[in-house]
Design an enzyme around this catalytic site. Structure first.
Site, PDB file in Angstrom:
ATOM      1  N   ASN A  42       8.013  -7.689  -3.979  1.00 13.61           N
ATOM      2  CA  ASN A  42       7.116  -8.003  -4.081  1.00 13.61           C
ATOM      3  C   ASN A  42       6.585  -8.963  -6.170  1.00 13.61           C
ATOM      4  OD1 ASN A  42       6.571  -6.146  -6.736  1.00 13.61           O
ATOM      5  ND2 ASN A  42       7.243  -4.810  -5.176  1.00 13.61           N
ATOM      6  N   ASP A  74       7.597   0.359  -0.399  1.00 14.08           N
ATOM      7  CA  ASP A  74       7.297   2.027   0.167  1.00 14.08           C
ATOM      8  C   ASP A  74       8.223   1.946   1.296  1.00 14.08           C
ATOM      9  OD1 ASP A  74       4.629   2.473  -1.287  1.00 14.08           O
ATOM     10  OD2 ASP A  74       3.404   1.107  -0.211  1.00 14.08           O
ATOM     11  N   LYS A 120      27.864 -10.868   5.018  1.00 17.69           N
ATOM     12  CA  LYS A 120      25.998 -11.619   5.580  1.00 17.69           C
ATOM     13  C   LYS A 120      25.599 -11.235   6.694  1.00 17.69           C
ATOM     14  CE  LYS A 120      24.189 -15.746   5.100  1.00 17.69           C
ATOM     15  NZ  LYS A 120      24.928 -17.021   4.916  1.00 17.69           N
ATOM     16  N   PHE A 126      -1.084   3.707 -11.335  1.00 10.85           N
ATOM     17  CA  PHE A 126      -1.478   2.414 -12.194  1.00 10.85           C
ATOM     18  C   PHE A 126      -1.316   2.357  -9.877  1.00 10.85           C
ATOM     19  CE2 PHE A 126      -1.569  -1.173 -14.779  1.00 10.85           C
ATOM     20  CZ  PHE A 126      -1.308   0.065 -15.753  1.00 10.85           C
ATOM     21  N   LYS A 146      -6.232   8.484  -4.966  1.00  6.77           N
ATOM     22  CA  LYS A 146      -4.608   8.394  -5.606  1.00  6.77           C
ATOM     23  C   LYS A 146      -5.008   9.439  -6.152  1.00  6.77           C
ATOM     24  CE  LYS A 146      -2.862   3.896  -3.610  1.00  6.77           C
ATOM     25  NZ  LYS A 146      -3.321   2.724  -3.985  1.00  6.77           N
ATOM     26  N   LYS A 195      -1.425  12.575  -5.237  1.00  8.51           N
ATOM     27  CA  LYS A 195      -0.743  12.565  -6.182  1.00  8.51           C
ATOM     28  C   LYS A 195      -0.885  13.315  -7.758  1.00  8.51           C
ATOM     29  CE  LYS A 195       0.867   8.103  -4.565  1.00  8.51           C
ATOM     30  NZ  LYS A 195       1.572   6.690  -4.748  1.00  8.51           N
TER      31      LYS A 195
HETATM   32  O1  PMT Z   1       4.176  -6.261 -12.949  1.00  2.61           O
HETATM   33  P1  PMT Z   1       3.154  -7.190 -13.093  1.00  2.61           P
HETATM   34  O2  PMT Z   1       3.163  -9.062 -12.521  1.00  2.61           O
HETATM   35  O3  PMT Z   1       2.165  -7.432 -14.446  1.00  2.61           O
HETATM   36  O4  PMT Z   1       1.717  -7.298 -12.282  1.00  2.61           O
HETATM   37  C1  PMT Z   1       1.412  -5.633 -12.991  1.00  2.61           C
HETATM   38  C2  PMT Z   1       0.901  -4.716 -11.780  1.00  2.61           C
HETATM   39  C3  PMT Z   1       0.127  -5.562 -10.284  1.00  2.61           C
HETATM   40  C4  PMT Z   1       2.555  -4.253 -10.358  1.00  2.61           C
HETATM   41  C5  PMT Z   1       0.610  -2.958 -11.793  1.00  2.61           C
HETATM   42  O5  PMT Z   1      -0.795  -3.884 -12.821  1.00  2.61           O
HETATM   43  C6  PMT Z   1       0.113  -2.563 -10.706  1.00  2.61           C
HETATM   44  O6  PMT Z   1      -1.204  -2.494  -9.910  1.00  2.61           O
HETATM   45  N1  PMT Z   1       0.975  -1.939 -10.754  1.00  2.61           N
HETATM   46  C7  PMT Z   1       0.707  -0.432  -9.466  1.00  2.61           C
HETATM   47  C8  PMT Z   1       1.228  -0.956  -7.907  1.00  2.61           C
HETATM   48  C9  PMT Z   1       1.486  -0.438  -6.940  1.00  2.61           C
HETATM   49  O7  PMT Z   1       3.112  -0.218  -6.675  1.00  2.61           O
HETATM   50  O8  PMT Z   1       0.589   0.238  -6.233  1.00  2.61           O
HETATM   51  P2  PMT Z   1       0.321   0.771  -4.763  1.00  2.61           P
HETATM   52  O9  PMT Z   1      -1.211   1.142  -5.193  1.00  2.61           O
HETATM   53  O10 PMT Z   1       0.844   0.991  -4.037  1.00  2.61           O
HETATM   54  O11 PMT Z   1       1.082   2.575  -5.855  1.00  2.61           O
HETATM   55  C10 PMT Z   1       0.013   3.514  -6.304  1.00  2.61           C
HETATM   56  C11 PMT Z   1       1.297   4.367  -7.587  1.00  2.61           C
HETATM   57  O12 PMT Z   1       1.973   4.690  -6.689  1.00  2.61           O
HETATM   58  C12 PMT Z   1       1.638   3.369  -8.720  1.00  2.61           C
HETATM   59  O13 PMT Z   1       1.339   3.880  -9.356  1.00  2.61           O
HETATM   60  C13 PMT Z   1       3.315   2.956  -8.328  1.00  2.61           C
HETATM   61  O14 PMT Z   1       4.037   3.237  -9.614  1.00  2.61           O
HETATM   62  C14 PMT Z   1       3.339   4.728  -7.044  1.00  2.61           C
HETATM   63  N2  PMT Z   1       4.495   4.759  -6.052  1.00  2.61           N
HETATM   64  C15 PMT Z   1       3.816   3.759  -4.680  1.00  2.61           C
HETATM   65  C16 PMT Z   1       5.385   3.652  -3.781  1.00  2.61           C
HETATM   66  C17 PMT Z   1       6.281   4.158  -4.526  1.00  2.61           C
HETATM   67  N3  PMT Z   1       6.901   4.378  -3.635  1.00  2.61           N
HETATM   68  N4  PMT Z   1       6.775   5.225  -5.103  1.00  2.61           N
HETATM   69  C18 PMT Z   1       5.511   5.267  -5.799  1.00  2.61           C
HETATM   70  O15 PMT Z   1       5.949   5.792  -7.270  1.00  2.61           O
END
Ligand code: PMT
Length: 402
Positions: free
Chosen positions: A210, A279, A289, A323, A337, A341
């Site tokens: 991403n 995810d 390859k 986040f 969330k 979580k």
């Molecule tokens: O890195 P930058 O370019 O500065 O950008 C910052 C950012 C946009 C990445 C950051 O501000 C941000 O929003 N990070 C969280 C991105 C994200 O994955 O959001 P989500 O809504 O999909 O996930 C929610 C939370 O679950 C996050 O804390 C994520 O780390 C966590 N997660 C998600 C999926 C997974 N399999 N395991 C996780 O722990």
């Protein structure tokens, strides 16, 4: 340090109210957003118009004077404040707070706010030494209110002694020291932060990923290190470096990040998960390859472990912050969330907003905690957002006595 800070200045009824005018002017000159709330007695000493002109904002005196029908003024101000400063504070107001009373605009805000409250008392020397006042101040001190002690000298009542409102410059110095992410803020604490994207390989050449650059996570790690924390940063593949004393661990996949986070989690005091973790990953990663063939290609994907959810399940005393990157229903998805979580707080960015989210140098976020507090931070550099998020976490964590 006070630039863009939201300060509710409570002015109560004492002759030292005139000094609050200079205080308002100096705070405004330093770039703070000042909203003055006056008790009725304070308006006997200085007019609201004086504070309105100095702060360039409306002045609040009456709980029922609702200036905007879409908001409840005392709750709105209580939530808006980064800090509430009472200067001057009478013995009466100290007694009211200690008694939990809320019978005017200022005392109502004081019950509703979650921001730190600074009290600068000013009164006659004998009033200041009265056992009731001393007992009330002790109670407020135990509840976490911070006192800016009065100075000694000639008092307006003719006495000489302790009770004179501290000078505006000194009050401002106290605020500046505390409001910046000070070096001692996270002293002795362990902070674990995740940053950047993950890469999920299809074959040795191609992968799913991403747009995360790691800038937000690195800014958080640096802010935490500046505040004195022992920081571990687990980062996906990014092109960033840092010269701060940070224990950096590089990983590639969601599974590697999962294992690293779980291994470090038990010893941490605060964990902030700003990484953008995949995810899904391809069910099969080919060793060679993949050769192109005619027609379309479908790749089967399987779920990765939800790292944050697992941390929420294992959480003991850690203050856990997630986040969320959202494109619609931003706040309601973020609130879900927190529950799903088992988080203490979440920082949500609407990644459709310009200057916010992935790869930019700036961000615009809302910080939400478990008890329903929502704090929207204006668009700012990721460094400034990180400093503010750290400050909010410390504030919340202290209240929750983690
Ligand atoms: O890195 P930058 O370019 O500065 O950008 C910052 C950012 C946009 C990445 C950051 O501000 C941000 O929003 N990070 C969280 C991105 C994200 O994955 O959001 P989500 O809504 O999909 O996930 C929610 C939370 O679950 C996050 O804390 C994520 O780390 C966590 N997660 C998600 C999926 C997974 N399999 N395991 C996780 O722990």
């Amino acid at each position: 340090m006070l630039k863009n800070k939201n300060i509710v200045l409570g002015v109560t009824g004492g002759i030292a109210a005139y000094k609050a005018c200079a205080l308002t002017s100096k705070l405004t000159q330093k770039g703070a957003n000042v909203r003055v709330v006056m008790t009725e007695s304070a308006t006997q000493f200085v007019t609201p118009l004086t504070f309105q002109a100095l702060s360039r904002n409306p002045v609040y005196t009456d709980t029922f004077d609702e200036k905007d029908p879409h908001k409840i003024a005392h709750i709105d101000l209580a939530d808006w404040a980064d800090v509430v400063l009472l200067a001057p504070t009478t013995a009466n107001m100290i007694g009211k707070i200690a008694g939990g009373l809320a019978d005017d605009m200022l005392s109502t805000i004081l019950l509703a706010t979650q921001a730190p409250v600074y009290i600068a008392p000013a009164m006659n020397v004998h009033m200041y030494q009265h056992p009731a006042v001393i007992q009330n101040m002790q109670k407020l001190d135990e509840w976490g209110y911070k006192f800016i002690e009065p100075g000694s000298g000639y008092l307006a009542c003719g006495y000489v002694g302790k009770g004179r409102l501290e000078e505006p410059e000194t009050i401002i110095t106290v605020l500046e020291k505390d409001l910046h992410v000070p070096e001692r803020l996270l002293q002795g604490l362990k902070v674990l932060i995740s940053a950047g994207p993950t890469r999920e390989s299809i074959d040795p050449i191609r992968f799913f990923t991403n747009h995360s650059s790691g800038k937000m996570g690195f800014a958080l790690a640096e802010a935490a290190a500046t505040a004195g924390a022992d920081v571990t940063l687990i980062t996906g593949p990014v092109s960033l470096t840092t010269d701060k004393p940070i224990n950096r661990i590089d990983v590639n996949t969601a599974e590697e990040m999962y294992q690293a986070m779980l291994a470090h989690f038990p010893k941490q005091d605060i964990v902030i998960k700003s990484a953008a973790v995949a995810d899904y990953r391809p069910t099969v990663t080919y060793k060679q390859k993949m050769k192109k063939q005619d027609g379309n290609l479908s790749i089967e994907m399987e779920r990765t472990n939800d790292i944050l959810k697992e941390l929420g399940r294992r959480k003991q005393n850690q203050f856990l912050v997630g986040f969320a990157a959202e494109t619609e229903n931003v706040l309601s998805y973020a609130k879900k969330k927190i529950e799903q979580k088992n988080l203490d707080a979440i920082v949500v960015n609407d990644v459709t907003q310009s200057g916010a989210g992935f790869a930019s140098d700036t961000n615009q976020v809302t910080y939400l905690n478990r008890s329903g507090m929502e704090k929207q931070l204006d668009l700012a550099s990721k460094q400034d957002i990180a400093a503010e998020v750290i400050r909010l976490i410390v504030q919340d964590r202290t209240k929750g006595e983690h």
